[in-house]
Write a protein that holds these residues in place. Sequence first.
Motif, PDB file in Angstrom:
ATOM      1  N   ARG A  30       0.825  -1.204   0.000  1.00  0.00           N
ATOM      2  CA  ARG A  30       0.000   0.000   0.000  1.00  0.00           C
ATOM      3  C   ARG A  30       0.860   1.256   0.000  1.00  0.00           C
ATOM      4  O   ARG A  30       0.579   2.220  -0.726  1.00  0.00           O
ATOM      5  N   SER A  31       1.905   1.264   0.831  1.00  0.00           N
ATOM      6  CA  SER A  31       2.775   2.434   0.909  1.00  0.00           C
ATOM      7  C   SER A  31       3.475   2.687  -0.419  1.00  0.00           C
ATOM      8  O   SER A  31       3.549   3.833  -0.889  1.00  0.00           O
ATOM      9  N   ALA A  32       3.993   1.627  -1.037  1.00  0.00           N
ATOM     10  CA  ALA A  32       4.661   1.766  -2.329  1.00  0.00           C
ATOM     11  C   ALA A  32       3.686   2.267  -3.387  1.00  0.00           C
ATOM     12  O   ALA A  32       4.015   3.135  -4.207  1.00  0.00           O
ATOM     13  N   ALA A  33       2.471   1.730  -3.373  1.00  0.00           N
ATOM     14  CA  ALA A  33       1.466   2.134  -4.351  1.00  0.00           C
ATOM     15  C   ALA A  33       1.111   3.615  -4.197  1.00  0.00           C
ATOM     16  O   ALA A  33       1.076   4.361  -5.187  1.00  0.00           O
ATOM     17  N   MET A  34       0.858   4.058  -2.976  1.00  0.00           N
ATOM     18  CA  MET A  34       0.484   5.450  -2.765  1.00  0.00           C
ATOM     19  C   MET A  34       1.606   6.398  -3.164  1.00  0.00           C
ATOM     20  O   MET A  34       1.359   7.486  -3.710  1.00  0.00           O
ATOM     21  N   HIS A  35       2.842   6.001  -2.920  1.00  0.00           N
ATOM     22  CA  HIS A  35       3.987   6.826  -3.324  1.00  0.00           C
ATOM     23  C   HIS A  35       4.029   6.955  -4.844  1.00  0.00           C
ATOM     24  O   HIS A  35       4.225   8.058  -5.383  1.00  0.00           O
ATOM     25  N   LEU A  36       3.815   5.861  -5.545  1.00  0.00           N
ATOM     26  CA  LEU A  36       3.830   5.885  -7.003  1.00  0.00           C
ATOM     27  C   LEU A  36       2.639   6.666  -7.564  1.00  0.00           C
ATOM     28  O   LEU A  36       2.778   7.412  -8.539  1.00  0.00           O
ATOM     29  N   PHE A  37       1.495   6.496  -6.959  1.00  0.00           N
ATOM     30  CA  PHE A  37       0.309   7.226  -7.420  1.00  0.00           C
ATOM     31  C   PHE A  37       0.533   8.731  -7.301  1.00  0.00           C
ATOM     32  O   PHE A  37       0.157   9.496  -8.190  1.00  0.00           O
ATOM     33  N   GLU A  38       1.145   9.149  -6.190  1.00  0.00           N
ATOM     34  CA  GLU A  38       1.402  10.569  -5.983  1.00  0.00           C
ATOM     35  C   GLU A  38       2.469  11.087  -6.958  1.00  0.00           C
ATOM     36  O   GLU A  38       2.378  12.208  -7.470  1.00  0.00           O
ATOM     37  N   LYS A  39       3.444  10.235  -7.246  1.00  0.00           N
ATOM     38  CA  LYS A  39       4.571  10.644  -8.086  1.00  0.00           C
ATOM     39  C   LYS A  39       4.211  10.694  -9.560  1.00  0.00           C
ATOM     40  O   LYS A  39       4.590  11.640 -10.271  1.00  0.00           O
ATOM     41  N   GLN A  40       3.483   9.675 -10.059  1.00  0.00           N
ATOM     42  CA  GLN A  40       3.259   9.580 -11.498  1.00  0.00           C
ATOM     43  C   GLN A  40       1.802   9.420 -11.901  1.00  0.00           C
ATOM     44  O   GLN A  40       1.488   9.293 -13.078  1.00  0.00           O
ATOM     45  N   GLY A  41       0.894   9.420 -10.911  1.00  0.00           N
ATOM     46  CA  GLY A  41      -0.521   9.304 -11.210  1.00  0.00           C
ATOM     47  C   GLY A  41      -1.006   7.876 -11.110  1.00  0.00           C
ATOM     48  O   GLY A  41      -0.250   6.925 -11.341  1.00  0.00           O
TER      49      GLY A  41
END
Length: 204
Positions: A30-41
């Motif tokens: 979840r943490s990795a996903a949210m970081h990626l979502f914030e970074k690249q959409g």
Amino acid sequence: MSETTESAAALGPRPSLRERNKARTRDAIRSAAMHLFEKQGYAATTVAQIADAADVSHTTFFRYFQSKEQVVLSDDLDEARSELKNAIEPGLDRFGLVRRLITDMFQVGQDDEWASNPARFRLIQTDPALITAQQADADRMLVELRGFIADYLGVEADDLRLRVFIAAAAGVLFHVVSNTGDGEIPTLDECLEALNLLEAGLPV
């Protein structure tokens, strides 16, 4: 019994090492996903990227989540919600029952770090794919709740009056959730006020 021992007993038995490891893996994904979502959409992020950022295999990802959407939408509160429903005392009318459900489930969600994550809520409320997936999840949840409410009130689950009542209650609550502004999580008071207006006949 000491205060510390009493507190520990109230929390229940400590999760096993296997359960704790599973929880850490879910949190890492979840943490990795949210970081990626914030970074690249959200749309540009793939399952493979999430798995790589969380340092898990593609197969391991799917052991924990059915899809990219479920990384965001799912929580770990099904058992807690079931216990809350089973603990409701008999004798409430239909509005009293819905108020109790809203109050208890709001509290259990608010107390959970992931369920109450503001960034998660904003993403669910603003991304088109997640809006659609969340609606499908909400429809399934309403079917389950209809069965519970029907059993509690002693009516048939397909009773037209019950179906209309649940659709109306869900409609006003979804309106509150969808119109808080800037993806903010609605307060419990806002949800209960909306239900009060419905019970009062929707005065204007």
